[in-house]
Structures are given as structure tokens and as C-alpha cells.
Write a protein that holds these residues in place. Structure first.
Motif, PDB file in Angstrom:
ATOM      1  N   LEU A 187       0.829  -1.195   0.000  1.00  0.00           N
ATOM      2  CA  LEU A 187       0.000   0.000   0.000  1.00  0.00           C
ATOM      3  C   LEU A 187       0.870   1.253   0.000  1.00  0.00           C
ATOM      4  O   LEU A 187       0.584   2.230  -0.706  1.00  0.00           O
ATOM      5  N   ALA A 188       1.949   1.245   0.787  1.00  0.00           N
ATOM      6  CA  ALA A 188       2.846   2.397   0.826  1.00  0.00           C
ATOM      7  C   ALA A 188       3.468   2.652  -0.539  1.00  0.00           C
ATOM      8  O   ALA A 188       3.555   3.797  -1.002  1.00  0.00           O
ATOM      9  N   ARG A 189       3.911   1.599  -1.212  1.00  0.00           N
ATOM     10  CA  ARG A 189       4.523   1.757  -2.532  1.00  0.00           C
ATOM     11  C   ARG A 189       3.521   2.239  -3.562  1.00  0.00           C
ATOM     12  O   ARG A 189       3.837   3.031  -4.448  1.00  0.00           O
ATOM     13  N   ALA A 190       2.274   1.748  -3.471  1.00  0.00           N
ATOM     14  CA  ALA A 190       1.271   2.081  -4.478  1.00  0.00           C
ATOM     15  C   ALA A 190       0.905   3.558  -4.450  1.00  0.00           C
ATOM     16  O   ALA A 190       0.611   4.143  -5.508  1.00  0.00           O
ATOM     17  N   TYR A 191       0.914   4.193  -3.274  1.00  0.00           N
ATOM     18  CA  TYR A 191       0.409   5.556  -3.177  1.00  0.00           C
ATOM     19  C   TYR A 191       1.474   6.611  -2.851  1.00  0.00           C
ATOM     20  O   TYR A 191       1.222   7.798  -3.008  1.00  0.00           O
ATOM     21  N   TRP A 192       2.654   6.156  -2.428  1.00  0.00           N
ATOM     22  CA  TRP A 192       3.695   7.143  -2.147  1.00  0.00           C
ATOM     23  C   TRP A 192       5.025   6.797  -2.817  1.00  0.00           C
ATOM     24  O   TRP A 192       5.996   7.516  -2.663  1.00  0.00           O
ATOM     25  N   GLY A 193       5.059   5.705  -3.580  1.00  0.00           N
ATOM     26  CA  GLY A 193       6.230   5.359  -4.360  1.00  0.00           C
ATOM     27  C   GLY A 193       7.493   5.325  -3.525  1.00  0.00           C
ATOM     28  O   GLY A 193       7.556   4.703  -2.465  1.00  0.00           O
ATOM     29  N   GLY A 194       8.534   6.025  -3.988  1.00  0.00           N
ATOM     30  CA  GLY A 194       9.793   6.050  -3.264  1.00  0.00           C
ATOM     31  C   GLY A 194       9.781   6.981  -2.072  1.00  0.00           C
ATOM     32  O   GLY A 194      10.722   7.001  -1.276  1.00  0.00           O
ATOM     33  N   GLU A 195       8.721   7.751  -1.924  1.00  0.00           N
ATOM     34  CA  GLU A 195       8.612   8.691  -0.801  1.00  0.00           C
ATOM     35  C   GLU A 195       8.170   7.963   0.455  1.00  0.00           C
ATOM     36  O   GLU A 195       7.424   6.987   0.395  1.00  0.00           O
ATOM     37  N   SER A 196       8.624   8.421   1.606  1.00  0.00           N
ATOM     38  CA  SER A 196       8.231   7.810   2.870  1.00  0.00           C
ATOM     39  C   SER A 196       6.751   8.041   3.130  1.00  0.00           C
ATOM     40  O   SER A 196       6.223   9.133   2.888  1.00  0.00           O
ATOM     41  N   ALA A 197       6.055   7.000   3.616  1.00  0.00           N
ATOM     42  CA  ALA A 197       4.630   7.114   3.938  1.00  0.00           C
ATOM     43  C   ALA A 197       4.395   7.640   5.339  1.00  0.00           C
ATOM     44  O   ALA A 197       3.245   7.947   5.702  1.00  0.00           O
ATOM     45  N   LEU A 198       5.436   7.728   6.146  1.00  0.00           N
ATOM     46  CA  LEU A 198       5.280   8.174   7.534  1.00  0.00           C
ATOM     47  C   LEU A 198       4.745   9.601   7.580  1.00  0.00           C
ATOM     48  O   LEU A 198       5.227  10.494   6.862  1.00  0.00           O
ATOM     49  N   GLY A 199       3.740   9.806   8.424  1.00  0.00           N
ATOM     50  CA  GLY A 199       3.144  11.120   8.573  1.00  0.00           C
ATOM     51  C   GLY A 199       2.039  11.414   7.575  1.00  0.00           C
ATOM     52  O   GLY A 199       1.364  12.446   7.674  1.00  0.00           O
ATOM     53  N   LYS A 200       1.815  10.518   6.608  1.00  0.00           N
ATOM     54  CA  LYS A 200       0.761  10.726   5.618  1.00  0.00           C
ATOM     55  C   LYS A 200      -0.601  10.409   6.233  1.00  0.00           C
ATOM     56  O   LYS A 200      -0.713   9.705   7.232  1.00  0.00           O
TER      57      LYS A 200
END
Length: 808
Positions: free
Chosen positions: A566-579
Motif C-alpha cells: 500500500l505504501a509503494r502504491a500511493y507514495w512510491g519512493g517517498e516515505s509514507a510516515l506522517g501521511k
């Protein structure tokens, strides 16, 4: 027309060639045994009537939601009764559960069925001892009663003849035994004991949290389509007229009848039945073609003898019947052996599956040599006789006795035999290509299903369910306190290394950050889970951020941990923390917003273990204090002794609340293996059947291809005599063989393409995989045919032309 002497003559002919006779019988027996075993296995699995009186009229009324079977809400069931569905009779409700027999010092978990009081009358089965339920047993405030299954009576009570009216503890509640059911009875599924459902629960005034499985009988003359039409109309009326009590009870997409057997494999069951039986039938056809070709070759050897008998006045019809009689003896003998082999294999399968899945199988899954399998054999054997006899009989009908006696075998049979042989080669190529291609595709599917990576290290893991719905822990605050104390007890045990509480809340729509869509169906889905804090490594692996801890309390910041996919699908190489993640209701409105604090490894979820899509690994975890559920799973990693850890888990629940009965404890690794055991067994079956089919094909194709060349030996001699080179002759035969291969592969492609398309949709088998498999087997079959033709042709052209010209 036939006499006893004809039977004796046929037996003498077969006795003169014991090797030929044994080989043809065994080839046919092997092909037919595979077909009978496959039919018997799947027929019992999907279509055999329930082993109760008038079992063919029994159906389950099921709901369908998003393509999957669903139970029926108690309110909708009451409306079905009130609506007067004329095509159904004797409706009843039930639900499966697990109950604990005994006190805290000696607890035994048993599968139980909560059923309407008429369940035994419905199944037309009288108790072995005592009585079944009566209407008064289901009234509010009635004494708690139970009917025991035969196995439980024998194993838990040593077959006590005085068991009736004895009080036993079920979920630590005194319950009076009123009856014992006969051996092998477990309707409606795999129940070990039965308790009555309260009639109050079955008569709600609106949608409730109670949902049941529904059994019924078809009214005389009613069809499944008629029942479906009536149920669909009633369901739509109820949905339009009545609201729902909670958002979790979303509308059903359909309401219809299914047999109990088909519910187990819905919706893929009939498709799998058709595919596997088609593959096994093709194997049988291969066996018949091979044996027919051997009998044709045997007939060719006897052509001069047959011609002499015709010239001396023997009736041609009687000669043909004698030849058919020889095929009949071979086919009947092979059929008898096949029936015995299939019966042995079905009995072995029954013992194996019953041992592995003891107590968890529908009671009608009892495999053996039954009437349907014997009937199938009675149908297949005459078809075998017809297929095996047609080639030698056709060859014999083409005999020109005067020409044969004047010119020899080469003059009268070369063209006809050659044409038959070429047709047989083409049929063999088509059949084996279909068997190999479809069989390999299904073997790959079964292998993948048997070697699924679930994403969790199963080493030393035990699972258990805790259900607080009927306990004194009746508020979220009490339930949270119970869970916290339970975790403390588990983690304080010297036998337990780590413990976690988790629950699956199902699929949920969500949006990330400021994502907006016009329709709710456009929003992505993920599995919504609740989990406790976990100081020890268990379950998923933390990849980024942190796991839940004391900061994620019921009054703390709304947080979430998400899966890696899920993290890769919506934030790619960006960190998902704090989203931000917004959870949505069925209308697309935001119910709550959560902040991502961690990313964990993927865990495979969902019912279809074969298909991997964007939702397979998409998961959103919520902290337990912020999403309290009355039913949760306990996941424990023990330090080494599973038995000691099991005891510690039971003791921990009892120490927190002695009246809460935990579910059965299962080894996580064993649970995974049971999910895939059928698939691994099917893989082994495909491999064995495939080896048999390949052997049939190799011997059959090689024999037919080389025999086609040998029958044209005289022609090769003539070509060489008029100046044709050896190389040109070989290329001529290879080109002709290439046309046969092309025709056979095209036929197999036409047969296979639809089957493979459905397989790819059902099991996620990629196009590239199918293409690679198809090209490989096309090359294999082509190489086999060409090699046979090349070897046979080269052997003939090595001889002197005079030798070839004298060949008969």
C-alpha cells in the motif's frame, strides 16, 4: 450369429500372444482407472446426493455479496417464511460454532451446530438414543439441552448407555443431554453436537446482527431456477421497503438456492469438474487409440488369413463380429481391473483426507466405489469397445480378397492402412497436446497453491480465538481491560516468547491525503485490521517507523500502520510516515482520519490464494484501544514446547475470566498446510497422470508414425528405383509428417484456448506462462513425431531397392 466357438477362438488368439494381451489390457485399465477415479472423486465432492432420505431435494438458500457466498440475515429469513415461497418447503436455520466441553481443568473444543428445533425431522433421521429437539426447547428461558453426535458420545463419554438426561458442561454452562444421533450423521455439515436456536432470535422486527445459513427442500416439481426467481423478487422487495440496522449489513447482490455440495466450491466447482474430467477423458481416448492401433496392426498381420477365409465362404459379418469379440474381451478385462483400481484409489483418498482433516470435513465427503462410479464404468466400457474395435473392423471391411490373394498385402491395403495411420497420428497429436497443455497449466496452478508464501514466519506460532460476545465483558471498556490483562498473562508466561491480539474487519474503502473521486466504487480498497501493541517480533516485520505502543491509546492520536504494498502504491519512493489515510463508509463519507506511523511487510490475505492483485497485500492496521472488537485472534510464539504453550494460553484466559471459553488452539504452520494440502495432493495427481499420458503418447505417436513409414516401404523402393535420392525421400516424409503435426496442433489449440482462458481468469495464470508452456509442448510433440518418421525412413532407405520392392 455368434457361437461359443467364437469365444473360444478369440481367447485362443489372445492366449497365443500373452505379452500383447497383457499390454493392451493394462493400457486400457490405466486410462479408464484415471477417468473413473477423477469422476468418482469430483462427483462425491460436488454432485452426489446427501446421505439422508430424499437428499436430492435438499438445498441451501444462500446470499451472494461481491461474488462470494454470504449467510442470510435473520430478518430476511423471517420475510422469506412470511412471503410464502411456494417452490420451497421446510425452511430452517443453522450456524456453526465451537463449544468447549468440560471445565477449566479438562476442556475439549468441539464443532457444534446451533439449529432450529426441526433439524432432525428435516433430515428424516431419528436419534439413536433419546430424542431430538421439540419446539419448547427453543423458547425463551427454556432449559439448555444438547444432542450429541455418535463420535463425541463414544470418545468423550465412552459410549455411556446412561448418557440421556445427564448434565454436562458446554462453555461452562450446565446442559442436559436429550439424545444421541446415529453413526456417520453430521447434518448439516460436520457437527459433533447440536443445540437449539432461540426462536426469539429468528423472529426479529428488523435487520439484526444475527445471520444464518438456511436449509430447505425443493417443493415437488419445483426447479432451482424457479426458486431463484421467487427469492430474487422477495429480496428486492425487502431491500426497498426496509432499512438496515447497521452499515455492516450491506445489501446482498443475490439470493438463490444451491446444493450443499456446490456451496463448498462455489463458484468454481462445476468448471473444475468439467476441466479435470475432460483431461482424464482425453487420457482414456489416448489409451483407446493406442490399443486400437495395436489391434489394427494385428489385423494387418492376419489379412491373408482373413482373405483366405472369405474366399472359402466364411460370412464376412461373422468374421467382423469375431474381431469385435476380441476387442470386447480386452476392454471388459481392462474395465474390471480399472474399476478395482479406481475403488482402491478412492478408498485410499478417503482415508488420507479423513485423517488430515479429521472433524472438519462435510460428512457426505465419503469416497469409495459407489453406484455412480460403477455406472460411469458401465458407460465407458461399451464406448471403449466401440473405439477400440472400429479401426481393425474398418480395416477388415476394406479387404479385397481376390486382389489380396493375387497381389499380396502391399497391393490391397497400403493406401487404406496408410490413411488410417495418418489420421490416428493426427488424433494422437491433438489429444496429447491438449492433455499436456491443460494438465501442465493446472499442475502449475496446483503447485502455486501448494507453495504460497503467506508473508509470516510460522515457526513456533500458535493461534486461538477469543469471543467475548456472550460473556460478562459486554462493553468496549471491559473488553479492552480483558485484552490488556490477557496480554499481560501471556507475556508473563515462561513458555511464551511473544503474544499479539489481532482481528480482520474485512475490506474497507479509503482515501490517501486529499484524494477525491466522484463515485464510491472508484476509491481503493484495503483489508482493515485491528492489532495490539507488540514489543516482540511476531506476525509482520516492521520495515519503517514504529509499531503500536502505549501512545496509541483510546484517547491518543488516531494512528495506522500500513502494508509495504500500500505504501509503494500511493507514495512510491517517498516515505509514507506522517501521511493521512481517510477511512470511508458505504456512502463515501469519511468516518475517521488516521496518521501513518509505520510500514510493515506484506501478508497475503483474501479467499483466492491463487490470484494476486492490488488488494491482495493492501492492509491498514489500527491499534486495539481505538478499534475494540468482541472477537479477536490470539497469536503466540512459544519458546519451544507447543504443549506447554497451549496449557499457558488456556490458563491465561481462565485467569482473566474463568467464564470466557477460548476457541481451539491451532499450529499456524499446520493451518497453512491444510489450506494448501488439497492443492499439493492435486499437484502429485497431475504429475502421475501426466507421466502415464506422456508414456501413452510417446509409444503411440512413435509407433504410429514409424508404422506409417513402414507401410509405405514398397513405395520407397519404387522411388529409389526411379532415381530419387535418400535425402529427398526423407524430406518428403518429414514434410508430410509436418502437415500432420500442424493439423494436430491446430486442433489442440482450438480445444485448449477456451479452457486456458478460463484457467487464467480463475487462477491468475499469466499469458506469458501459457505461451511458454504451449511452445515447449508443441516443440516436444513435433520433435517426437519427426524423430519417429526420420528414424523409420532412414532405416528403410538403407535397404537395397530390391528388398523394399519385395516387402509385403
Amino acid at each position: 450369429m455368434l457361437h461359443i466357438s467364437d469365444f473360444k477362438y478369440a481367447l485362443r488368439l489372445l492366449k497365443k500372444t500373452p505379452g500383447f494381451t497383457a499390454l493392451t489390457i493394462l493400457v486400457l485399465a490405466g486410462g479408464l482407472a484415471i477417468s473413473l477415479y477423477t469422476f468418482g472423486l469430483l462427483n462425491t465432492l460436488l454432485y452426489k446426493d446427501l446421505p439422508i432420505a430424499d437428499g436430492g431435494s435438499v438445498v441451501r438458500v444462500v446470499g451472494e455479496r461481491k461474488g462470494r457466498i454470504s449467510t442470510v440475515n435473520a430478518y430476511l429469513l423471517s420475510e422469506i417464511r412470511a412471503g410464502g415461497i411456494r417452490s420451497l418447503s421446510e425452511l430452517g436455520a443453522y450456524s456453526a460454532t465451537t463449544l468447549a466441553l468440560g471445565d477449566k481443568d479438562s476442556v475439549r473444543n468441539l464443532s457444534a451446530t446451533l439449529a432450529e428445533w426441526n433439524v432432525f425431522e428435516f433430515s428424516r433421521t431419528k436419534p439413536l438414543m433419546g430424542r431430538g429437539f421439540v419446539r419448547e426447547d427453543s423458547t425463551d428461558g427454556a432449559e439448555a439441552v444438547v444432542v450429541l453426535g455418535y463420535k463425541v458420545w463414544q470418545s468423550a463419554f465412552a459410549g455411556d448407555p446412561n448418557i440421556i438426561d445427564r448434565s454436562i458442561l458446554l462453555n461452562r454452562k450446565p446442559t442436559r443431554v436429550v439424545g444421541v444421533m446415529p453413526k456417520d450423521y453430521a447434518f448439516p455439515g460436520s457437527a459433533s453436537l447440536w443445540l437449539p436456536i432461540s426462536s426469539k432470535d429468528l423472529q426479529p422486527t428488523g435487520y439484526t446482527a444475527n445471520a444464518y445459513s438456511v436449509y430447505a427442500r425443493l417443493a415437488p416439481g419445483a426447479s432451482h431456477s424457479q426458486v431463484r426467481t421467487e427469492l430474487q423478487g422477495l429480496m428486492k422487495r425487502v431491500q426497498q421497503q426496509d432499512g438496515r440496522a447497521d452499515s455492516q449489513e450491506e445489501d446482498l447482490d443475490g439470493l438463490f438456492p444451491l446444493t450443499f455440495q456446490s456451496v463448498q466450491t462455489y463458484p468454481e466447482g462445476p468448471f473444475v469438474f468439467a476441466i479435470l474430467n475432460a483431461v482424464s477423458l482425453f487420457i482414456l481416448l489416448l489409451a483407446c487409440v493406442n490399443v486400437g492401433n495395436m489391434l489394427l496392426a494385428r489385423t494387418n498381420e492376419r489379412m491373408r488369413e482373413i482373405a483366405v477365409r472369405v474366399a472359402l465362404g466364411a460370412p464376412r459379418l461373422r468374421l467382423l463380429l469375431q474381431m469385435t469379440l476380441e476387442s470386447m474381451i480386452i476392454c471388459v478385462s481392462g474395465g474390471i481391473i480399472a474399476v478395482l483400481l479406481a475403488g482402491w484409489a478412492l478408498k485410499s483418498t478417503n482415508g488420507f483426507i479423513a485423517t488430515v482433516f479429521e472433524g472438519n470435513l462435510p460428512y457426505w465427503w465419503n469416497w469409495g466405489l459407489d453406484g455412480a462410479t460403477v455406472t460411469a464404468a458401465a458407460v465407458f466400457i461399451p464406448l471403449m469397445i466401440l473405439l477400440v474395435s472400429v479401426m481393425p473392423v474398418y480395416g477388415a471391411t476394406r479387404i479385397n480378397a481376390s486382389a489380396l490373394l493375387r497381389d499380396g498385402t502391399r497391393g490391397s491395403q497400403g493406401r487404406t492402412s496408410g490413411r488410417i495411420s495418418r489420421i490416428l497420428v493426427t488424433i494422437q497429436i491433438a489429444l496429447i497436446s491438449v492433455v499436456l497443455l491443460v494438465g501442465t497449466a493446472m499442475g502449475i496452478i496446483a503447485y502455486r497453491a501448494g507453495h504460497i508464501d503467506f508473508g509470516i514466519d510460522p515457526t513456533n506460532l500458535l493461534t486461538m480465538q477469543v469471543d467475548l460476545r456472550d460473556s460478562s465483558q459486554d462493553t468496549p471498556e471491559k473488553q479492552l481491560l480483558f485484552y490488556q490483562r490477557l496480554l499481560g498473562e501471556l507475556r508473563g508466561s515462561s513458555d511464551i516468547d511473544a503474544a499479539l491480539l489481532t482481528g480482520n474487519l474485512g475490506a474497507s474503502r479509503f482515501a490517501v491525503d486529499d484524494m477525491e473521486y466522484s463515485r464510491i466504487g472508484d476509491y481503493p480498497e484495503a483489508t482493515l485490521l485491528v492489532t495490539s501493541e507488540s514489543p516482540g517480533q511476531i506476525g509482520t516485520r516492521l520495515l519503517e517507523g514504529r509499531n503500536f505502543d502505549s501512545r496509541d491509546s483510546e484517547t491518543g492520536l488516531k494512528t495506522a500502520v500500513i502494508s509495504q504494498s500500500l505504501a509503494r502504491a500511493y507514495w512510491g519512493g517517498e516515505s509514507a510516515l506522517g501521511k493521512r489515510i481517510r477511512l470511508l463508509d458505504e456512502q463515501g463519507k469519511t468516518t475517521e482520519q488516521r496518521i501513518v506511523i509505520g510500514v510493515v511487510s506484506d501478508v497475503r490475505r483474501g479467499e483466492n490464494l491463487l490470484v494476486t492483485d492490488k488488494n491482495t497485500f493492501a492492509a491498514i492496521y489500527q491499534p486495539l484501544p481505538q478499534a475494540i472488537e468482541p472477537v479477536l485472534g490470539v497469536l503466540v510464539r512459544h519458546r519451544g514446547s507447543a504443549a506447554a504453550a497451549r496449557t499457558a494460553m488456556y490458563r491465561a484466559v481462565s485467569n482473566v475470566d474463568a467464564y470466557v471459553v477460548p476457541g481451539p488452539i491451532a499450529n499456524y504452520d499446520d493451518s497453512q498446510k491444510k489450506l494448501t494440502l488439497v492443492a499439493t495432493t492435486m499437484t502429485d495427481l497431475f504429475v502421475r497422470c501426466g507421466i502415464f499420458a506422456i508414456l501413452l503418447a510417446m509409444t503411440g505417436i512413435y509407433g504410429l508414425s514409424s508404422n506409417t513409414v513402414v507401410q509405405r516401404t514398397h513405395e520407397i523402393g519404387l522411388r529409389r528405383a526411379v532415381g530419387a535420392t535418400d535425402r529427398s525421400i526423407i524430406w518428403l516424409f518429414l514434410r508430410q509428417g509436418g502437415r500432420q503435426v500442424t493439423a494436430g496442433l491446430l486442433i489442440s489449440a482450438l480445444i485448449s484456448i477456451g479452457i486456458l482462458y478460463l484457467l487464467s481468469r480463475f487462477a491468475g495464470l499469466g499469458t506469458l506462462t501459457l505461451v511458454v508452456v504451449g511452445v515447449f509442448f508443441a516443440a516436444l510433440v513435433t520433435g517426437l513425431v519427426m524423430s519417429a518418421i526420420y528414424i523409420a525412413t532412414r532405416r528403410v532407405v538403407k535397404n537395397e531397392p530390391s528388398v523394399a520392392l519385395r516387402y509385403e
